[in-house]
Motif scaffolding. Structure first.
Motif, short mmCIF file in Angstrom:
data_model
loop_
_atom_site.label_atom_id
_atom_site.label_comp_id
_atom_site.label_asym_id
_atom_site.label_seq_id
_atom_site.Cartn_x
_atom_site.Cartn_y
_atom_site.Cartn_z
N PRO A 241 -0.65 -13.62 6.86
CA PRO A 241 -1.86 -14.39 7.15
C PRO A 241 -2.52 -14.86 5.85
CG PRO A 241 -1.81 -12.37 8.45
CD PRO A 241 -0.71 -12.26 7.44
N THR A 242 -3.14 -16.02 5.90
CA THR A 242 -3.70 -16.61 4.69
C THR A 242 -4.74 -15.71 4.03
OG1 THR A 242 -5.29 -17.83 6.06
CG2 THR A 242 -3.27 -18.97 5.43
N GLN A 243 -5.47 -14.95 4.83
CA GLN A 243 -6.53 -14.11 4.26
C GLN A 243 -5.99 -12.83 3.63
OE1 GLN A 243 -6.03 -14.63 7.49
NE2 GLN A 243 -6.30 -12.76 8.70
N ASP A 244 -4.68 -12.57 3.79
CA ASP A 244 -4.10 -11.31 3.33
C ASP A 244 -3.22 -11.45 2.09
OD1 ASP A 244 -5.38 -10.04 5.40
OD2 ASP A 244 -3.60 -9.96 6.69
N VAL A 245 -3.19 -12.64 1.48
CA VAL A 245 -2.27 -12.87 0.38
C VAL A 245 -2.56 -11.94 -0.81
CG1 VAL A 245 -1.43 -14.55 -1.31
CG2 VAL A 245 -1.87 -15.26 1.05
N ILE A 246 -3.80 -11.89 -1.25
CA ILE A 246 -4.14 -11.07 -2.41
C ILE A 246 -4.01 -9.59 -2.05
CG2 ILE A 246 -6.02 -10.37 -3.94
CD1 ILE A 246 -6.82 -13.22 -4.23
N THR A 247 -4.35 -9.22 -0.82
CA THR A 247 -4.18 -7.84 -0.39
C THR A 247 -2.72 -7.42 -0.51
OG1 THR A 247 -6.01 -8.03 1.16
CG2 THR A 247 -4.46 -6.24 1.54
N LEU A 248 -1.80 -8.27 -0.04
CA LEU A 248 -0.38 -7.96 -0.17
C LEU A 248 0.02 -7.84 -1.64
CD1 LEU A 248 2.55 -7.64 0.71
CD2 LEU A 248 2.68 -10.14 0.97
N GLU A 249 -0.51 -8.73 -2.47
CA GLU A 249 -0.15 -8.69 -3.89
C GLU A 249 -0.59 -7.37 -4.54
OE1 GLU A 249 1.94 -10.13 -7.09
OE2 GLU A 249 1.83 -10.98 -5.06
#
Length: 272
Positions: A241-249
């Protein structure tokens, strides 16, 4: 390793010490865009563009955008070094409507840099699947294929997946994606709660020799954690999801408690 914001010590930006700079060959992140407006898309890339390798305009959304908007989004993605593709469902619709030529003509006209070849909703013969992969590759497009059905309750046939993946790669596919839909529940590897079905991941690990060319759809946080723990931070993950990109990183780098053990041990010893 990529050059990070110099305000922070490099070791704090990537405690794992293993993240590649773009263009990455390891640990690619594919984001699903389900209809972001141009301003939201611009904001996404300004904050997270460095951590996104592929943007997929999900399902069959691509033809529903005003042309000026979709052209602008594709241009922005390419400026950030991001491969941009329409969802595989759109190509499936083109196959069903006998409009494959028109599909590829518009893909090239709009500036897409890749396509997804899938049969999640339709039945696609092996010969046609191979032809679609070769056709896309001959146009200079990156080809991402997908294995698995979108029907709730569908499962992965491990040996069929291994055979399909080998043939897809031989035809020119770059990655073979394991289907999980945007929900991550009740499809493929995941049960109705989004948890891994017992034993299926290990069966794939033993049956598929080239896991470096597999992209795992994993829209839910616990799925991402499990795959990073199983394969390391270099695992390719999709339908993020677009809102989770930095969280995944943060999880790839050991900057979140779930994967904190990915951090390298500091050579500095502190005296108490």
């Amino acid at each position: 390793m990529e050059k990070m914001n110099s305000v922070w010590p490099q070791e704090l930006c990537d405690p794992s010490g293993r993240r590649q700079a773009k263009p990455r060959t390891k640990g690619c992140t594919m984001v699903i865009d389900k209809g972001l407006g141009l301003h939201a898309f611009t904001d996404l890339l300004s904050t997270s563009g460095e951590y996104i390798d592929i943007v997929k305009f999900g399902f069959g959304t691509a033809p529903l955008y005003p042309l000026a908007i979709i052209r602008s989004k594709i241009k922005l993605a390419k400026e950030h070094g991001i491969t941009v593709i329409p969802g595989g469902t759109l190509l499936e619709a083109a196959v069903k409507q006998d409009l494959v030529h028109g599909f590829f003509r518009q893909v090239m006209s709009l500036g897409f840099t890749g396509v997804e070849v899938s049969d999640g909703t339709i039945e696609l013969s092996r010969s046609l699947r191979s032809d679609l992969i070769r056709n896309a590759a001959s146009l200079g497009l990156r080809v991402f294929t997908e294995y698995g059905k979108k029907l709730f309750g569908s499962r992965i046939n491990v040996f069929d997946f291994a055979s399909t993946a080998e043939t897809d790669w031989a035809c020119g596919a770059e990655f073979v994606t394991v289907e999980a839909r945007e929900s991550g529940k009740g499809v493929g590897l995941f049960d109705e709660h989004g948890s891994f079905r017992d034993g299926e991941l290990s069966h794939i690990q033993s049956a598929v020799p080239n896991l470096d060319c597999v992209l795992w759809e994993a829209p839910l946080k616990d799925q991402q954690v499990s795959l990073i723990q199983a394969f390391g931070p270099h695992v390719h993950l999709g339908n993020i999801p677009t809102q989770d990109v930095i969280t995944l990183e943060t999880m790839r780098r050991g900057l979140r408690s779930d994967t904190f053990d990915l951090q390298r041990v500091s050579v500095t010893e502190y005296m108490i």
